[in-house]
Design a protein around this motif. Structure first.
Motif, mmCIF file in Angstrom:
data_model
loop_
_atom_site.group_PDB
_atom_site.id
_atom_site.type_symbol
_atom_site.label_atom_id
_atom_site.label_comp_id
_atom_site.label_asym_id
_atom_site.label_seq_id
_atom_site.Cartn_x
_atom_site.Cartn_y
_atom_site.Cartn_z
ATOM 1 N N ARG A 267 14.099 69.081 58.865
ATOM 2 C CA ARG A 267 13.615 68.164 57.827
ATOM 3 C C ARG A 267 12.765 68.957 56.838
ATOM 4 O O ARG A 267 11.782 69.586 57.213
ATOM 5 C CB ARG A 267 12.762 67.043 58.423
ATOM 6 N N VAL A 268 13.141 68.919 55.586
ATOM 7 C CA VAL A 268 12.407 69.611 54.531
ATOM 8 C C VAL A 268 11.681 68.559 53.695
ATOM 9 O O VAL A 268 12.294 67.576 53.266
ATOM 10 C CB VAL A 268 13.349 70.441 53.631
ATOM 11 N N VAL A 303 12.468 63.176 63.761
ATOM 12 C CA VAL A 303 13.182 64.020 64.720
ATOM 13 C C VAL A 303 13.387 65.402 64.094
ATOM 14 O O VAL A 303 13.332 65.576 62.873
ATOM 15 C CB VAL A 303 14.551 63.403 65.099
ATOM 16 N N GLY A 304 13.625 66.388 64.962
ATOM 17 C CA GLY A 304 13.982 67.719 64.499
ATOM 18 C C GLY A 304 12.805 68.589 64.102
ATOM 19 O O GLY A 304 11.629 68.224 64.250
ATOM 20 N N ILE A 305 13.137 69.768 63.582
ATOM 21 C CA ILE A 305 12.146 70.720 63.092
ATOM 22 C C ILE A 305 11.685 70.290 61.699
ATOM 23 O O ILE A 305 12.500 69.922 60.857
ATOM 24 C CB ILE A 305 12.739 72.144 63.040
ATOM 25 N N GLU A 306 10.378 70.362 61.473
ATOM 26 C CA GLU A 306 9.820 69.976 60.179
ATOM 27 C C GLU A 306 9.432 71.219 59.386
ATOM 28 O O GLU A 306 8.677 72.061 59.873
ATOM 29 C CB GLU A 306 8.607 69.078 60.369
ATOM 30 N N LEU A 307 9.943 71.333 58.168
ATOM 31 C CA LEU A 307 9.525 72.368 57.222
ATOM 32 C C LEU A 307 8.752 71.676 56.105
ATOM 33 O O LEU A 307 9.338 71.023 55.248
ATOM 34 C CB LEU A 307 10.739 73.121 56.662
ATOM 35 N N ILE A 316 6.081 75.349 59.591
ATOM 36 C CA ILE A 316 7.271 74.963 60.354
ATOM 37 C C ILE A 316 6.788 74.487 61.716
ATOM 38 O O ILE A 316 6.116 75.239 62.436
ATOM 39 C CB ILE A 316 8.246 76.143 60.514
ATOM 40 N N SER A 317 7.088 73.264 62.061
ATOM 41 C CA SER A 317 6.574 72.690 63.307
ATOM 42 C C SER A 317 7.643 71.876 64.012
ATOM 43 O O SER A 317 8.650 71.483 63.414
ATOM 44 C CB SER A 317 5.348 71.807 63.020
ATOM 45 N N TYR A 318 7.393 71.624 65.288
ATOM 46 C CA TYR A 318 8.300 70.815 66.108
ATOM 47 C C TYR A 318 7.444 70.020 67.090
ATOM 48 O O TYR A 318 6.718 70.600 67.908
ATOM 49 C CB TYR A 318 9.290 71.704 66.861
#
Length: 458
Positions: A267-268, A303-307, A316-318
């Protein structure tokens, strides 16, 4: 069927896209003429009824060997209506047929809750939907006081014929793909699988901005659990400024898909973009969660990796699910963030600035500025670290004060060039212009005033 004006705009966009693809091929050391000689380009463009249903496109990229499904964001009045239908729809776990996920032993996997508006847009019955659109058109004709009776009869006959052709089109597609098409999701999936079957070795990518990002999230989960041998795993889903889609159970299902190597989700978003913060539980539901902790499982979650892109860098977090207390803390933190937005809106009157953070152009500008550092963070490497148990902040960059001042200087210089370019381009009356392409497709070094000065050509 576009008409001369729309086709001119589309043709200009395709020319610019082809130039960027050629530059990408050169960077990858490929011969663009050889890889572009096939069927590269847009193969499906679903915008026949762009004001009444979702719009999507399927693109074949023979340079990167990808089939990309892209969903349009909020544009029409119906899109806004679907966005506002934020109450949750309770569904049986649609991924229970997947062996890895169904064997969980936890009750909350039996059902999931998702955003009702997004679900209806993607999973609405295609036959009933087309029939309803024809009936609504006939109703408008019958209620019209401008059209005379003879013209009404002609138009009703025309709409009946259109309805029969629409249903016949679905029958023909079912014969072509050899599968029953119940919804728009089934149609898009069949078209994507057809391209993947004709191009073995290609990967499936799914993307979208705003509401399109939410649709991409749902479609990505559907593609990841599809049993077709022509869909290579993992499926990659990249959303931009996407709102939340489902509850905690949906988040846990997505985490299982990620751990099993079926999907990769990024997710950007921009830091002050308000859209990714919604739908939110709000301060009124915090007492309910305290008194009845089980109800917090119905709260919306990403959901998912966050940018997260900021003016001073990126993170960048999860975030993994860590229990009810963790969810309660997250909701209370969201309330604090909500007061920050309230301060911006009420006291600083910066609503236009906040909406600017939601635009694709601002996201692209920040991606370009951090590209040198982001290229070092591969999706595969990030998910390898997640599988090893890492979570929270995986990577970050903080811009120092001298770098920040230099960035401001370049930004002001870029705005001057954009105004100059807008003035030059508007003099060419025959050249159609995309309002969303105001940002130059240049590298950071090209923004220097001393080199590559813009000469006004397109």
């Amino acid at each position: 069927d576009m008409g001369a004006e729309r086709y001119g705009v589309f043709e200009t966009f395709m020319d610019a896209r082809e130039k960027r693809m050629e530059e990408s091929a050169v960077r990858m050391g490929l011969n663009y003429a050889s890889v572009a000689s096939g069927n590269m380009g847009v193969h499906h463009f679903g915008d026949e009824l762009c004001d009444r249903e979702l719009v999507y496109a399927i693109f074949l990229d023979s340079i990167r060997q990808r089939v990309t499904v892209v969903f349009r964001g909020t544009t029409t009045a119906l899109d806004i209506k679907q966005d506002l239908r934020a109450f949750q729809r309770k569904l049986e776990n649609p991924f229970a047929h997947v062996e890895h996920i169904s064997d969980t032993g936890r009750n909350f996997f039996n059902t999931v809750r998702v955003h009702n508006g997004f679900h209806d847009y993607l999973y609405a019955d295609e036959r009933k939907d087309r029939q309803k659109r024809c009936e609504d058109s006939m109703k408008e004709v019958n209620q019209s006081t401008v059209i005379n009776s003879e013209e009404k009869v002609d138009r009703r006959a025309q709409f009946r014929q259109t309805c029969r052709e629409a249903i016949a089109e679905i029958d023909n597609l079912e014969i072509e793909f050899g599968k029953e098409i119940k919804s728009k999701c089934d149609l898009i999936m069949c078209q994507a699988i057809e391209l993947l079957e004709k191009n073995p070795g290609y990967q499936l990518y799914i993307a979208g901005h705003s509401m399109g990002g939410a649709l991409a999230t749902l479609f990505g989960a559907e593609a990841a659990t599809n049993e077709s041998p022509h869909i290579p795993k993992p499926v990659t889903c990249i959303s931009f400024s996407s709102p939340k889609v489902g509850n905690i159970a949906f988040k846990q299902v997505y985490e299982k898909l990620e751990r099993d190597g079926l999907i990769r989700k990024v997710r950007v978003l921009n830091g002050l973009d308000p859209v990714p913060k919604i739908p939110s539980a709000g301060i009124c539901r915090i007492p309910l969660y305290v008194l009845c902790p089980a109800r917090i499982m119905d709260a919306y979650s990403h959901v998912g990796i966050e940018l997260k892109l900021k003016e001073t860098g990126f993170t960048i977090s999860y975030d993994k699910y860590r229990g009810v207390l963790w969810l309660l803390f997250k909701e209370m933190l969201a309330i604090v963030k909500g007061f920050e937005y309230f301060f911006y809106l009420i006291f600083l009157l910066r609503i236009t600035k906040l909406l600017h953070y939601h635009t694709c152009s601002e996201i692209l500008n920040r991606l370009r500025y951090n590209m040198e550092y982001l290229e070092k963070e591969g999706i595969d490497q990030l998910y390898d670290r997640i599988k090893q148990g890492e979570d929270g902040i995986l990577s970050f960059r903080i811009i120092t004060k001298p770098e920040f001042m230099e960035k401001r200087k370049r930004k002001s210089s870029r705005k001057v060039k954009q105004k100059r370019r807008a003035g030059n381009v508007m003099e060419e009356k025959n050249i159609p212009i995309f309002s969303s392409f105001n940002e130059p497709l240049l590298s950071e070094s090209d923004y220097d005033d001393s080199e590559n000065d813009y000469d006004g050509t397109v």
